[in-house]
Scaffold this active site. Structure first.
Site, PDB file in Angstrom:
ATOM      1  N   HIS A 109       0.826  -1.217   0.000  1.00 28.91           N
ATOM      2  CA  HIS A 109       0.000   0.000   0.000  1.00 28.91           C
ATOM      3  C   HIS A 109       0.851   1.255   0.000  1.00 28.91           C
ATOM      4  O   HIS A 109       2.083   1.212   0.142  1.00 28.91           O
ATOM      5  CB  HIS A 109      -0.956   0.000   1.202  1.00 28.91           C
ATOM      6  N   CYS A 139       3.003  -4.813   6.801  1.00 27.35           N
ATOM      7  CA  CYS A 139       2.692  -4.726   5.376  1.00 27.35           C
ATOM      8  C   CYS A 139       3.899  -4.209   4.599  1.00 27.35           C
ATOM      9  O   CYS A 139       4.969  -3.969   5.147  1.00 27.35           O
ATOM     10  CB  CYS A 139       1.492  -3.811   5.154  1.00 27.35           C
TER      11      CYS A 139
END
Length: 464
Positions: A423, A439
């Site tokens: 992301h 992440c």
């Protein structure tokens, strides 16, 4: 060894070589420094083609056999008073000369009244002006994401996916090391960063400073191309820039839409306060422009001292990042040690690389191979304290609205391992230098570029 590309344009039976200009960046930046002046209004662009007594000659001495469109060139005068046609990057497309025959032009060798080798840049350079360095540009004034519960134990690699033998050790050889940069100016490093960014080997935020993200980008580019890039060879970098987008710095005029936003006064740290905002927008025009042009916000201000970025019609200096990388990514390597994401096509060729923040000691990234499940642009974010990391004292589910300053930025590439994804980020300057909540975090522009090249089913392999 890098070889300059040469293009031709064919009209009827005549083939004309596109101009190839010299590399003095002092000359190259002449346009920004006022080396050219607009031609008088009465000498309109169309007059040169309607007047049979003149013709257009390239810096190479060739006669143009086509008419550049009005939106392709501007009519200017150089420091010698000659009328020239200049493209949006500052390239001299042609000089307007008397139509006394092509042979006459050749007999003059187009040096007496035209351009010699040293003139074939964007402006004019007196003998001895060029030093091989880049002038300092500052001298020139003018679907929601919802994280799911993480299983207590992660399945083994054999349980997750079949392993293609060719991918058993994707980084069998170390990346070709990048040469150390010595004594380069901020503007020269900017040129290097812009070249790498345009090639799809991101240096992160462009800030005119050498750092680990630039080094990693050089190494990945060398791995992908099989070439060696000398970051100290400014001439070579400028030559490459000439063929992949032009000058690293360009002018931009702030629009009314830029000034209008919408913007928010500030972005609070507490997620409960974030959830109260209607949109997690930019907080200022400088933040928006920095992201639009892949720039560090402070560097944008340095290039434009004293400028009020809120006034429409203001012309500023910005990075010219060029077009996004395109292609089809078939496989991604998330290299935890390098803090870099490497993207490969279906033939196993490395086609792009991005600096990344990957995991932390408290919330480590997974190991093994997963796959892309979906891609969401401009996503919202659902915070659930029972399955997410603990943020402040928040103990309730919170719905955060979309925006570049949201927790996952402007892109969410969901992975088959629950709660994990690739992301964007609201803090691009920290990419590759800090850790994430497990992440893979990229700059918003890098995540957007990657998101447009991947599709569900693409494999993502985490390596230490």
């Amino acid at each position: 060894m890098y070889r300059a590309r040469k293009t031709t344009r064919k009209t009827g039976s005549i083939v004309t070589s596109a101009p190839r200009f010299g590399l003095s960046l002092v000359a190259a930046l002449g346009l920004l420094a006022g080396e050219f002046a607009p031609a008088h209004a009465q000498e309109g662009y169309g007059d040169y083609w309607s007047d049979r007594d003149v013709m257009l000659v390239t810096p190479e001495g060739d006669i143009l056999d086509y008419m550049p469109g009005r939106d392709e060139v501007q009519v200017m005068r150089d420091r010698r008073g000659r009328t020239v046609l200049v493209d949006p990057w500052g390239n001299i497309v042609a000089t307007v000369v008397p139509n006394d025959g092509y042979g006459a032009v050749r007999r003059r060798q187009y040096d007496a009244g035209g351009y010699s080798e040293r003139d074939r840049g964007y402006g004019y350079s007196e003998p001895g002006e060029f030093t091989g360095t880049v002038p300092d540009y500052r001298d020139v004034q003018p679907a929601p994401v919802e994280r799911e519960e993480l299983p207590n134990s992660l399945p083994s690699l054999s349980e997750e996916a079949a392993y293609d033998p060719q991918y058993e050790n994707p980084l069998k050889q170390p990346m070709p090391p990048a040469a150390a940069v010595k004594g380069k100016s901020s503007a020269e490093i900017t040129a290097l960063q812009v070249f790498l960014d345009r090639e799809g080997f991101s240096p992160g935020v462009i800030d005119g400073r050498m750092g680990s993200n630039v080094t990693k980008a050089i190494e990945a580019w060398q791995q992908a191309t099989g070439e060696t890039l000398d970051p100290n060879n400014t001439e070579d970098i400028l030559e490459r820039l000439r063929f992949n987008g032009g000058l690293p710095i360009t002018n931009y005029t702030i629009t009314a839409a830029d000034a209008a936003g919408p913007y928010v006064a500030s972005i609070p740290e507490d997620y409960a306060h974030k959830a109260m905002l209607p949109h997690l927008s930019f907080t200022s025009t400088t933040e928006m422009l920095g992201e639009k042009f892949h720039m560090d916000e402070n560097y944008l201000r340095e290039l434009n001292p004293g400028v009020d970025f809120t006034i429409p019609g203001t012309t500023i200096k910005v990075i010219n990042p060029g077009a996004n990388k395109t292609g089809k990514v078939a496989r991604i390597i998330a290299d935890k040690g390098r803090k870099q994401v490497l993207a490969y096509d279906d033939a196993g060729n490395l086609i792009a690389a991005y600096p990344a923040s990957i995991g932390s000691a408290d919330t480590p990234s997974p190991s093994g191979t997963v796959s892309v499940e979906r891609i969401a642009f401009d996503p919202g974010y659902t915070y659930n304290p029972k399955i997410n990391f603990q943020q402040g004292a928040n103990d309730k589910i919170l719905q955060l609205q979309p925006g570049p300053n949201g927790p996952v930025g402007t892109v969410w590439i969901a992975l088959s391992r629950p709660t994990y994804g690739i992301h964007g980020t609201p803090e691009p300057s920290k990419i590759g230098k800090t850790q994430s909540h497990g992440c893979i975090r990229l700059t918003n522009w890098d995540a957007t570029e990657l998101g447009k090249m991947v599709s569900p089913g693409v494999t993502v392999e985490f390596v230490d």
